[in-house]
Structure formats: C-alpha cells, structure tokens
Design an enzyme around this catalytic site. Sequence first.
Site, short mmCIF file in Angstrom:
data_model
loop_
_atom_site.label_atom_id
_atom_site.label_comp_id
_atom_site.label_asym_id
_atom_site.label_seq_id
_atom_site.Cartn_x
_atom_site.Cartn_y
_atom_site.Cartn_z
CD GLN A 245 -0.94 -0.41 3.74
OE1 GLN A 245 -2.17 -0.39 3.70
NE2 GLN A 245 -0.30 -0.79 4.83
CG HIS A 280 -8.91 4.05 17.77
ND1 HIS A 280 -8.57 5.21 17.12
CD2 HIS A 280 -8.52 3.03 16.97
CE1 HIS A 280 -7.97 4.91 15.97
NE2 HIS A 280 -7.93 3.60 15.86
CD GLU A 322 -1.10 -3.88 9.49
OE1 GLU A 322 -1.04 -3.76 8.24
OE2 GLU A 322 -2.10 -3.55 10.16
CG ASP A 356 -3.95 -12.35 4.14
OD1 ASP A 356 -4.42 -11.24 3.86
OD2 ASP A 356 -4.59 -13.43 4.06
CG ASP A 374 -9.16 -0.90 13.37
OD1 ASP A 374 -9.97 -0.36 12.60
OD2 ASP A 374 -8.27 -0.27 13.99
#
Length: 509
Positions: A245, A280, A322, A356, A374
Amino acid sequence: MPRHRLARAALLATVFVCAACGLVYELSLVTLGSYLIGDTAAQASITLSVMVCSMGAGALVAKPLRPHAAAAFVAVELGLAVVGGLSVAALYASYAWLNIYTGTLVLAAAVIGMLVGAEIPLLMELLQDIRKQEASSAVADLFAADYVGALLGGLAFPFLLLPVFGQIRGSLVVGVVNAVAGLALAFFFFRDKMTRGVRHTLIAATVAVACGLTGSYLYADRFEATAQQALFAHPIVWQARTPYQQIVLTESLSPFATTDTRLYLNGGLQFSSVDEYRYHEALVHPVLSGSRRSVLVLGGGDGLALREILRYRDIAEVTLVELDPAIIDLARTDDRLTSLNLHAFDDPRVTVVNADAFSWLRSAPALFDAVIVDLPDPDQTSVAKLYSQEFYAMAAGVLAPGARMVVQSGSPFFAPRSFWTIDATLRSAGLHTTPYHVDVPSFGDWGFVLASATAPPAPALRTPGPLRSLDDATLTAATVFAPDRRAVDPAVSTLMRPLILDLQRQEWR
C-alpha cells in the site's frame, strides 16, 4: 552466421522485447488504477478490454504502411515509448489536478493498444522480407516470441520494475527500451529499406524521445511529490510506497489550534489525531466488557486500538496481526504516532504477527476472549475477502466460549447498504449481532457490529476509567438507527461472490 539468419534472430528478439514492454504498460495502468481508485477488477476489465479492442484497430490501420514497414515500425515504437512511458505520469497528473481518471485511462489504453496492434503486421512484413515462408509458419514464429516476451514483462513488472524503480520511473525505463529496440532493428538490418533522410529523421527523433524520457526520469521524484501533495489538503510530512500500500502522514493545525496528524492508506483516511479517540473508544471498549484475558486484533497497525486495549490491567496477552510491517515500524518509531498510541507496541503483553489476516486465521494457534477486526474498507477485491462469510466463520472459530467480536463496518448514514451487508454476512456465519454507531467528525457517522456466537451481545461498559466519548447512555443511543438508514434484505458477501462495498471513502482533499 549468415546475415539473413542474424536478421531473423534480431527481429524475433525485438518482438520479444516489444511484447514485454507492451505488457508492462498494460500492467502499469491496471496497478495505478487499483492504487488511486480501488476496485481492481473494474480497472483491469476496463484496461484490458479497451486495449485488446484497440489492438485490432491498430492492426487494420497499419496495413497501408506495409510498403514502408521498417520506417513505420520505428515510428510506432517511438510512439509507444512516448505514450507508454509517460502514461503513468499523465494519468497521475490528470487525477491529481483535474480530478479525471477513467476518461484518461480509456484514452491511454486505446492509444497504447493501437500502437501495439500495429506492430504485428509491420513485423510480419519485415520477417517475410528477410526470408519468404508460409504465412502460418511466420505467424507461429512471431506469436511464439510475442507470448514469451509477455511472460518476461509480466514477471519483470512486480519483481523488478515496481520495487526498484517505482511506477512512474519504471514506465519511463521501459519507454527508452522500446525506442532503442525499434531503431536498432531498423538501422542495423533494414537501413537499405529507408532513404537517408528518413534514417536521419528517425535517429534524431529517437534521440529526442530518449532524452525526453531520461529528463522525465530525473524529474520523476519531484513530479510525484508535487502531484501527491495536490491530492491532500494538508502538508505531507511522511510517505512511503510498500509492496502492499501507499502510506501517507499529513500534519496541520486544526480549527481548535491543535496539531492534526492524519494517516492515509492508499488515499483512504485512517484517523485524525483530533478525534480518533471517538473511533477507537467505540471500537474497543464495548467488546471488552466481558471476558478479556486474551485479545486478538486483526489490522490496527497504527497501535491506537492497542492503546485502548492496554488500559485494562487484567488483560494478559494481545496478539496483533498486521500484513504490512512498514506500518508497524512507523507506529513504533514515528514521534507523531508514538505520542498518540502511547508506545503501545513496547508493552510486553503485545505480540505482533506480520501476516495476512485471512491466511493466519486458517491456522490460528489459540482461542481468544475478544476479537477486534480493524481492517481497511473493502473497496478493493484484495480486501473484500476480509469481509466475507468465510472470513467471519474462521474468526468465529477462534472465539473462546462467551467471547465477543467487533468489526468496523463503515458509515450507516453514507453507505447503509454496505453497513447492513457486513451485519448480514456476520449473521450468515452463525453469529448473533448488535450493530451500533457513533459520531466521528473526521469520518461522519461511523458504525460497528458487535458479534457473539451465543446470544445477541448488547454494548455495555465496564471500563478502566472515564472515557472521553463513551458512557452508558451514549452506547444505549448508539444502537438506535433511523428507519431510512436500514437496508432491506441486504446481500451476503462470500469469496465466490465478493461485494466491493461502497463504504464512505474519505476524500484525499
């Protein structure tokens, strides 16, 4: 080696190189569209269909040029070098300053497709000029070199050009290769097919194109920084392109005279430091009202949800999954983020897994008392799987008895169909759900879905202390939705039928 054999080998090698260049241009357009617009499937479909159709038109247009095949081929390669080499920069500029993308994409794909299509008739003429052979045999030779060259381009793009040069410079490098390959073939093996004036003109044009692309290469970083800043309302203070990204941090003064730090992933706003606590707190504390000794976080690489989780001293372990290690490194080391997440990643209770989320859940090593999902909005096919029935079923499989899960679900006000699709997909995975929503000024009205394998989980609070934005009355009101914000009979998203949801994508400007 006889000269005609050498010329034939050189021509087939040129076909190989040009095919690789053509595929790189194609992949560059698809990739840029997925970065800027999302919805990779649509971007790929538009680019490929327009380009393939234009290739047919280009082959027809090139037929009258066959008597001048050598000169025409060099001209086509110079056109490809200019249009293909500058296509990414031109599309980026069109999107950044004119807010136009699809029309420019169609035009670029059409022109590149026509030029690529014009190559084959001209190359066929040159091949037959070297040595006459049956048409079927000549076509087989050309197509073999063409398809193998496409393989080279397809592999070079993700494994060499993107990581080493980036999108803009990678296309420019390929453009120079395109121009030189065309001229080299014609000049060394077919110069007798061109007049002296034509040869000199084509040599001068090639030098001009190569110099122009080289100059663009040297200016590329500056151009990209200027164009990128045009996409954002506030000054960029840090940015990086990772294999997964684009990460951008901006910083400015808010209307309240406080510093407003904003994180963007692929152009989508992830948080504003002015009001991220609203998001949050609403995401984390309702799901932790029950048992919470072990917590799983899928996504949340900025560490802000982690900050809220670690307020509870009775939590023994937190596992955060993550995909992109770069976002974790940023959250660990950047002073702007560590001041917001309170150095959450330094807590010994935290374990970070770079993986992943979908693949990791398939072999998750333990059960958890709470799961917090999230993840980025599902506006691309690569992310849609993380909002599928199959994904939620695997997430439900790691819930300990009585455990709960919460999913960030977009805006029920701006994108009600998407919000209620997520709710319906969770229910289709065998979970009981309680949707709720809160106001986060940077996003607008934003929603979450609380889920449990047993009974419908009502949001409740047993917090470690007073929160800035939540109390019992707020959460009670958060479960109420206006009748016109409820979707009727929402669909269910699955791996085989993923829904690229229309979640409210935050504007870059």
